[in-house]
Design a protein around this motif. Structure first.
Motif, mmCIF file in Angstrom:
data_model
loop_
_atom_site.group_PDB
_atom_site.id
_atom_site.type_symbol
_atom_site.label_atom_id
_atom_site.label_comp_id
_atom_site.label_asym_id
_atom_site.label_seq_id
_atom_site.Cartn_x
_atom_site.Cartn_y
_atom_site.Cartn_z
ATOM 1 N N VAL A 1 0.835 -1.201 0.000
ATOM 2 C CA VAL A 1 0.000 0.000 0.000
ATOM 3 C C VAL A 1 0.871 1.253 0.000
ATOM 4 O O VAL A 1 2.038 1.213 0.391
ATOM 5 C CB VAL A 1 -0.966 0.034 1.210
ATOM 6 N N CYS A 2 0.268 2.353 -0.421
ATOM 7 C CA CYS A 2 0.909 3.660 -0.292
ATOM 8 C C CYS A 2 -0.187 4.709 -0.173
ATOM 9 O O CYS A 2 -1.333 4.466 -0.546
ATOM 10 C CB CYS A 2 1.841 3.965 -1.465
ATOM 11 N N ASP A 3 0.170 5.846 0.357
ATOM 12 C CA ASP A 3 -0.789 6.944 0.454
ATOM 13 C C ASP A 3 -1.064 7.495 -0.939
ATOM 14 O O ASP A 3 -0.150 7.586 -1.779
ATOM 15 C CB ASP A 3 -0.238 8.075 1.328
ATOM 16 N N ARG A 4 -2.328 7.848 -1.179
ATOM 17 C CA ARG A 4 -2.659 8.513 -2.439
ATOM 18 C C ARG A 4 -1.866 9.822 -2.473
ATOM 19 O O ARG A 4 -1.763 10.523 -1.472
ATOM 20 C CB ARG A 4 -4.154 8.800 -2.549
ATOM 21 N N GLY A 5 -1.254 10.114 -3.576
ATOM 22 C CA GLY A 5 -0.421 11.303 -3.690
ATOM 23 C C GLY A 5 1.068 10.999 -3.569
ATOM 24 O O GLY A 5 1.891 11.843 -3.896
ATOM 25 N N ASN A 6 1.405 9.797 -3.127
ATOM 26 C CA ASN A 6 2.813 9.405 -3.063
ATOM 27 C C ASN A 6 3.171 8.754 -4.399
ATOM 28 O O ASN A 6 3.251 7.533 -4.525
ATOM 29 C CB ASN A 6 3.061 8.446 -1.892
ATOM 30 N N ALA A 7 3.364 9.595 -5.397
ATOM 31 C CA ALA A 7 3.587 9.124 -6.768
ATOM 32 C C ALA A 7 4.838 8.266 -6.883
ATOM 33 O O ALA A 7 4.856 7.282 -7.626
ATOM 34 C CB ALA A 7 3.660 10.308 -7.726
ATOM 35 N N ALA A 8 5.893 8.606 -6.152
ATOM 36 C CA ALA A 8 7.139 7.831 -6.234
ATOM 37 C C ALA A 8 6.907 6.400 -5.761
ATOM 38 O O ALA A 8 7.323 5.441 -6.415
ATOM 39 C CB ALA A 8 8.239 8.508 -5.435
ATOM 40 N N SER A 9 6.239 6.247 -4.627
ATOM 41 C CA SER A 9 5.980 4.912 -4.106
ATOM 42 C C SER A 9 5.052 4.138 -5.036
ATOM 43 O O SER A 9 5.261 2.948 -5.290
ATOM 44 C CB SER A 9 5.395 4.995 -2.700
ATOM 45 N N GLU A 10 4.060 4.806 -5.563
ATOM 46 C CA GLU A 10 3.149 4.135 -6.483
ATOM 47 C C GLU A 10 3.904 3.623 -7.717
ATOM 48 O O GLU A 10 3.666 2.502 -8.171
ATOM 49 C CB GLU A 10 2.020 5.078 -6.898
ATOM 50 N N ARG A 11 4.819 4.421 -8.253
ATOM 51 C CA ARG A 11 5.615 3.977 -9.416
ATOM 52 C C ARG A 11 6.438 2.737 -9.069
ATOM 53 O O ARG A 11 6.561 1.802 -9.873
ATOM 54 C CB ARG A 11 6.543 5.095 -9.894
ATOM 55 N N VAL B 1 4.045 -0.322 -8.884
ATOM 56 C CA VAL B 1 3.609 -0.719 -10.229
ATOM 57 C C VAL B 1 4.770 -1.344 -10.994
ATOM 58 O O VAL B 1 4.595 -2.359 -11.686
ATOM 59 C CB VAL B 1 2.982 0.483 -10.978
ATOM 60 N N LYS B 2 5.961 -0.776 -10.883
ATOM 61 C CA LYS B 2 7.141 -1.330 -11.562
ATOM 62 C C LYS B 2 7.405 -2.774 -11.128
ATOM 63 O O LYS B 2 7.893 -3.584 -11.907
ATOM 64 C CB LYS B 2 8.370 -0.463 -11.262
ATOM 65 N N ASN B 3 7.050 -3.087 -9.883
ATOM 66 C CA ASN B 3 7.251 -4.435 -9.362
ATOM 67 C C ASN B 3 6.025 -5.328 -9.545
ATOM 68 O O ASN B 3 5.925 -6.373 -8.907
ATOM 69 C CB ASN B 3 7.648 -4.365 -7.887
ATOM 70 N N GLY B 4 5.100 -4.917 -10.407
ATOM 71 C CA GLY B 4 3.959 -5.759 -10.752
ATOM 72 C C GLY B 4 2.678 -5.453 -10.000
ATOM 73 O O GLY B 4 1.701 -6.202 -10.120
ATOM 74 N N GLY B 5 2.636 -4.379 -9.237
ATOM 75 C CA GLY B 5 1.453 -4.058 -8.451
ATOM 76 C C GLY B 5 0.268 -3.647 -9.309
ATOM 77 O O GLY B 5 0.406 -2.856 -10.237
ATOM 78 N N LEU B 6 -0.889 -4.216 -8.996
ATOM 79 C CA LEU B 6 -2.139 -3.873 -9.659
ATOM 80 C C LEU B 6 -3.066 -3.258 -8.621
ATOM 81 O O LEU B 6 -3.341 -3.867 -7.580
ATOM 82 C CB LEU B 6 -2.795 -5.118 -10.258
ATOM 83 N N LEU B 7 -3.537 -2.055 -8.908
ATOM 84 C CA LEU B 7 -4.411 -1.349 -7.985
ATOM 85 C C LEU B 7 -5.714 -2.113 -7.818
ATOM 86 O O LEU B 7 -6.396 -2.419 -8.789
ATOM 87 C CB LEU B 7 -4.692 0.072 -8.492
ATOM 88 N N GLU B 8 -6.050 -2.426 -6.570
ATOM 89 C CA GLU B 8 -7.332 -3.064 -6.281
ATOM 90 C C GLU B 8 -8.358 -2.041 -5.816
ATOM 91 O O GLU B 8 -9.490 -2.038 -6.261
ATOM 92 C CB GLU B 8 -7.185 -4.141 -5.211
ATOM 93 N N PHE C 1 -2.484 -2.179 -3.529
ATOM 94 C CA PHE C 1 -2.007 -2.882 -4.722
ATOM 95 C C PHE C 1 -1.686 -4.331 -4.368
ATOM 96 O O PHE C 1 -1.060 -4.598 -3.338
ATOM 97 C CB PHE C 1 -0.713 -2.250 -5.250
ATOM 98 N N TRP C 2 -2.062 -5.249 -5.247
ATOM 99 C CA TRP C 2 -1.673 -6.653 -5.096
ATOM 100 C C TRP C 2 -0.600 -6.983 -6.125
ATOM 101 O O TRP C 2 -0.694 -6.565 -7.283
ATOM 102 C CB TRP C 2 -2.871 -7.577 -5.286
ATOM 103 N N ILE C 3 0.382 -7.736 -5.689
ATOM 104 C CA ILE C 3 1.448 -8.222 -6.567
ATOM 105 C C ILE C 3 1.397 -9.739 -6.515
ATOM 106 O O ILE C 3 1.458 -10.339 -5.445
ATOM 107 C CB ILE C 3 2.830 -7.700 -6.126
ATOM 108 N N GLY C 4 1.304 -10.358 -7.677
ATOM 109 C CA GLY C 4 1.182 -11.812 -7.757
ATOM 110 C C GLY C 4 -0.237 -12.184 -8.134
ATOM 111 O O GLY C 4 -1.174 -11.413 -7.937
ATOM 112 N N GLU C 5 -0.381 -13.352 -8.676
ATOM 113 C CA GLU C 5 -1.685 -13.809 -9.145
ATOM 114 C C GLU C 5 -2.465 -14.482 -8.028
ATOM 115 O O GLU C 5 -1.868 -15.128 -7.168
ATOM 116 C CB GLU C 5 -1.490 -14.813 -10.298
ATOM 117 N N PRO C 6 -3.793 -14.351 -8.061
ATOM 118 C CA PRO C 6 -4.607 -15.096 -7.095
ATOM 119 C C PRO C 6 -4.273 -16.580 -7.194
ATOM 120 O O PRO C 6 -4.030 -17.097 -8.279
ATOM 121 C CB PRO C 6 -6.046 -14.832 -7.551
#
Length: 183
Positions: A135-145, A148-155, A169-174
């Motif tokens: 997770v990251c705080d909304r507005g923390n664009a660096a952390s969000e990048r 996402v770069k490591n495969g995170g998909l916003l839930e 964000f979840w990383i990895g498949e169900p």
């Protein structure tokens, strides 16, 4: 080895860790992950605290067992820290996630956060955690990048009691091992 290596806290890194801690303290920023808020001057006790955090029977109520790692650059300087929660309780499922990580203020923007998260995800997989919540705080664009770069998909986004909005964000498949079901 990439730009840095992930290590377990030990006596060998005492001076490097105190430098890391003091820079965070002097910055006045929130210290992330939560375990780095503990003062390291009684270093043996701090190491014991981190070791005991890995043992479910020793963690306080409302906490989960966890592992802490430090990211060392090629000169032996600690540039980051990560905390991997082995399971998720309700609070972590909502807004904490499996992994908390932070890079010392003077070393940001150099790719260390991406490397730290990548290496910590490897440790999660080694523990059988195939689906990881970050997770990251909304507005923390660096952390969000980084996520996402490591495969995170916003839930989803969640608004905490204090009004802060957390992006989940979840990383990895169900079905890739414990993750959301790992409560």
């Amino acid at each position: 080895m990439g730009i840095a290596e992930l290590v377990r806290p030990s006596w060998d890194y005492r001076d490097a860790y105190i430098s890391f801690y003091e820079e965070w303290l002097q910055s006045g920023e929130d210290m992330v992950p939560w375990v780095i808020k503990r003062e390291p001057y009684a270093y043996r006790e701090m190491l014991r605290f981190l070791e005991e955090g890995e043992r479910p029977e020793l963690v306080p109520p409302n906490f989960v067992s966890h592992s802490t790692y430090w990211l060392l650059d090629k000169t032996g300087r600690i540039v980051g820290a990560a905390n991997l929660r082995h399971t998720l309780n309700d609070k972590l499922l909502r807004s904490g996630g499996h992994i908390g990580y932070g890079i010392r203020p003077s070393e940001r923007g150099r790719g260390y956060a991406s490397e730290l998260l990548r290496l910590t995800l490897e440790r999660a997989r080694e523990r059988g955690i195939g689906r990881v919540l970050v997770v990251c705080d909304r507005g923390n664009a660096a952390s969000e990048r980084v996520i996402v770069k490591n495969g995170g998909l916003l839930e989803s986004e969640l608004t905490e009691e204090n009004g802060n909005v957390v992006r989940r964000f979840w990383i990895g498949e169900p079905g890739q091992g414990p993750g959301r079901d790992n409560l």
